[in-house]
Design a protein around this motif. Structure first.
Motif, PDB file in Angstrom:
ATOM      1  N   ARG A 113       0.874  -1.186   0.000  1.00 25.33           N
ATOM      2  CA  ARG A 113       0.000   0.000   0.000  1.00 25.33           C
ATOM      3  C   ARG A 113       0.905   1.228   0.000  1.00 25.33           C
ATOM      4  O   ARG A 113       1.783   1.365   0.851  1.00 25.33           O
ATOM      5  N   TRP A 114       0.654   2.130  -0.919  1.00 23.95           N
ATOM      6  CA  TRP A 114       1.470   3.336  -1.059  1.00 23.95           C
ATOM      7  C   TRP A 114       0.575   4.531  -0.784  1.00 23.95           C
ATOM      8  O   TRP A 114      -0.384   4.782  -1.518  1.00 23.95           O
ATOM      9  N   LEU A 115       0.879   5.261   0.277  1.00 22.08           N
ATOM     10  CA  LEU A 115       0.060   6.397   0.685  1.00 22.08           C
ATOM     11  C   LEU A 115       0.887   7.670   0.684  1.00 22.08           C
ATOM     12  O   LEU A 115       2.009   7.694   1.205  1.00 22.08           O
ATOM     13  N   ASN A 116       0.341   8.714   0.112  1.00 20.09           N
ATOM     14  CA  ASN A 116       0.952  10.037   0.193  1.00 20.09           C
ATOM     15  C   ASN A 116       0.211  10.811   1.277  1.00 20.09           C
ATOM     16  O   ASN A 116      -0.926  11.231   1.070  1.00 20.09           O
ATOM     17  N   TYR A 139       5.727   1.758 -13.262  1.00 20.99           N
ATOM     18  CA  TYR A 139       5.553   0.454 -12.630  1.00 20.99           C
ATOM     19  C   TYR A 139       4.095   0.055 -12.423  1.00 20.99           C
ATOM     20  O   TYR A 139       3.816  -1.072 -12.016  1.00 20.99           O
ATOM     21  N   GLY A 140       3.185   0.980 -12.662  1.00 14.86           N
ATOM     22  CA  GLY A 140       1.778   0.668 -12.457  1.00 14.86           C
ATOM     23  C   GLY A 140       1.363   0.587 -11.003  1.00 14.86           C
ATOM     24  O   GLY A 140       0.281   0.085 -10.692  1.00 14.86           O
ATOM     25  N   LEU A 141       2.190   1.075 -10.109  1.00 15.53           N
ATOM     26  CA  LEU A 141       1.859   1.079  -8.685  1.00 15.53           C
ATOM     27  C   LEU A 141       0.789   2.128  -8.387  1.00 15.53           C
ATOM     28  O   LEU A 141       0.789   3.224  -8.969  1.00 15.53           O
ATOM     29  N   VAL A 142      -0.099   1.786  -7.486  1.00 18.00           N
ATOM     30  CA  VAL A 142      -1.183   2.698  -7.114  1.00 18.00           C
ATOM     31  C   VAL A 142      -0.778   3.485  -5.865  1.00 18.00           C
ATOM     32  O   VAL A 142      -0.392   2.891  -4.851  1.00 18.00           O
ATOM     33  N   LYS A 143      -0.876   4.802  -5.948  1.00 15.55           N
ATOM     34  CA  LYS A 143      -0.612   5.666  -4.794  1.00 15.55           C
ATOM     35  C   LYS A 143      -1.907   6.361  -4.399  1.00 15.55           C
ATOM     36  O   LYS A 143      -2.583   6.939  -5.243  1.00 15.55           O
ATOM     37  N   THR A 144      -2.242   6.299  -3.110  1.00 14.40           N
ATOM     38  CA  THR A 144      -3.461   6.918  -2.597  1.00 14.40           C
ATOM     39  C   THR A 144      -3.107   8.177  -1.806  1.00 14.40           C
ATOM     40  O   THR A 144      -2.191   8.161  -0.982  1.00 14.40           O
ATOM     41  N   PHE A 145      -3.845   9.237  -2.053  1.00 13.82           N
ATOM     42  CA  PHE A 145      -3.611  10.511  -1.364  1.00 13.82           C
ATOM     43  C   PHE A 145      -4.475  10.560  -0.110  1.00 13.82           C
ATOM     44  O   PHE A 145      -5.698  10.432  -0.179  1.00 13.82           O
ATOM     45  N   PHE A 146      -3.813  10.734   1.023  1.00 13.10           N
ATOM     46  CA  PHE A 146      -4.486  10.708   2.319  1.00 13.10           C
ATOM     47  C   PHE A 146      -4.357  12.082   2.956  1.00 13.10           C
ATOM     48  O   PHE A 146      -3.253  12.533   3.273  1.00 13.10           O
ATOM     49  N   PHE A 147      -5.484  12.756   3.130  1.00 13.82           N
ATOM     50  CA  PHE A 147      -5.493  14.130   3.625  1.00 13.82           C
ATOM     51  C   PHE A 147      -5.997  14.193   5.067  1.00 13.82           C
ATOM     52  O   PHE A 147      -7.127  13.792   5.348  1.00 13.82           O
TER      53      PHE A 147
END
Length: 383
Positions: A113-116, A139-147
């Motif tokens: 899991r990749w979270l910004n 790479y097609g990795l999914v990054k989720t933006f967490f506010f």
């Protein structure tokens, strides 16, 4: 590491670059501690400035790889080593992960899991952007933006499970307050208004000092070591040093040492009004349930004033009109370096209303849930 099916992720990496003094590392360190202490997670903190963490947490050593209060703390090197990525990766404040680390993430049998983790803002667009995803084109990795934020549609604010209970016990025990202040070398008059002043450089402090000197009520201002001392130095001809106590008229101004995070929480709990700056101290002042004045981090083209207005629109909801107007004048005056004398006096005339609103606001924030819990809940859901 291969995750066992149906078990939540236990290994987390947090990446942090220190940009805004201690705000970035302050948030990341609080988050790392909470994830480890409350959820039993294995947390590795990648940090480019160990000295900044040492100021907040003195047991940090001058060592590139160490364990601090159960957190694995690693110096973020210029040439990043080949390491196995964690199951959850937090890229704090868009600090950009090392390319070799991203490539290693892509090679995992089950991608992390990749979270910004974004900066805090009360702007309305945050509700819509929280939880948005982007795809890494290589790479097609999914990054989720967490506010983080101030509504139920955001990630909420950092707040440890026991924080409110500890604060209430402290504030209901006058002896605890006296003993804490005494440990800082502070003794106050029983009728003094106690203020903490943590701010960036600000010429508006001159008008406040003048006002405080002429106050009808004694004022004791505690100034943690920091950047505002330069502005005070221009008023007093030289910057007061740590340990100095300056007395003029009704004002006692005392410079106290830079504090650990836990000490600073207790300072906020002890004071009647807290001047705070940036993000970390701003959030902690709200959990203190005391009146506060925020010095937002200045940005080019006065973009920070838009963010200030967005927070004020939320914070001022339900305020009596005269207090809302006075607070708006004080906050804008403070952030624009203007004369704050009239606005300060008007706010002080309505201090009891301000205190009540501060308690109500803290309860509103608590109803939204906290950031660490929401992060853990998000990462426990299936991809």
């Amino acid at each position: 590491m291969k995750r066992i099916e149906n078990l939540p992720p236990r290994h987390w990496d947090i990446f942090c670059r220190v940009i805004d003094n201690y705000g970035d590392i302050g948030v990341c360190w609080r988050l790392a501690r909470q994830l480890h202490c409350e959820y039993g997670l294995s947390v590795r903190l990648w940090l480019d400035d160990l000295a900044a963490l040492r100021r907040l947490w003195p047991s940090t050593a001058d060592c590139a790889h160490q364990t601090v209060s159960g957190i694995e703390v690693v110096q973020w090197p210029a040439v990043f080593p080949a390491v196995e990525p964690a199951e959850v990766v937090i890229e704090a404040f868009a600090c950009e992960l090392p390319e070799t680390y991203v490539a290693a993430m892509a090679r995992q049998p089950e991608r992390p899991r990749w979270l910004n983790l974004e900066y805090l803002s009360a702007e309305t667009w945050v509700d819509d952007c929280h939880g948005m995803r982007s795809i890494n084109p290589q790479y097609g990795l999914v990054k989720t933006f967490f506010f983080p934020g101030f509504t139920g549609k955001t990630g909420g604010l950092l707040c440890e499970a026991q924080l409110r209970q500890e604060r209430e016990a402290f504030q209901e025990n006058p002896e605890a307050r006296v003993n804490f202040l005494a440990s800082m070398g502070v003794t106050t008059a029983s009728d003094a208004l106690l203020i903490s002043l943590f701010s960036y450089e600000n010429p508006a402090i001159h008008s406040l000092v003048e006002t405080w000197c002429k106050s009808a009520r004694p004022i004791h201002c505690l100034v943690p070591e920091g950047r505002i001392l330069a502005s005070l130095g221009r008023y007093f001809d030289s910057a007061p040093a740590v340990g100095a106590k300056v007395m003029r008229g009704q004002l006692t101004l005392q410079v106290i040492p830079f504090m650990t995070q836990d000490q600073y929480d207790r300072l906020l709990w002890s004071c009647d009004i807290n001047f705070v700056r940036g993000e970390d101290s701003f959030v902690r002042a709200q959990w203190a349930a005391k009146p506060l004045v925020w010095h937002i981090y200045p940005q080019d083209e006065e973009a920070h004033l838009v963010k200030l207005a967005a927070f004020m629109a939320r914070y001022h909801h339900g305020l009596p009109p005269l207090l809302a107007q006075a607070l708006e004048c004080l906050w804008y005056g403070w952030n624009c370096g203007d004369n704050c004398q009239d606005a300060w006096n008007q706010c002080l005339e309505r201090l009891s209303e301000w205190q009540l609103h501060s308690r109500n606001w803290e309860q509103t924030l608590n109803s939204l849930g906290d950031l660490a819990a929401k992060l853990v809940q998000f990462c426990e859901k299936p991809l």
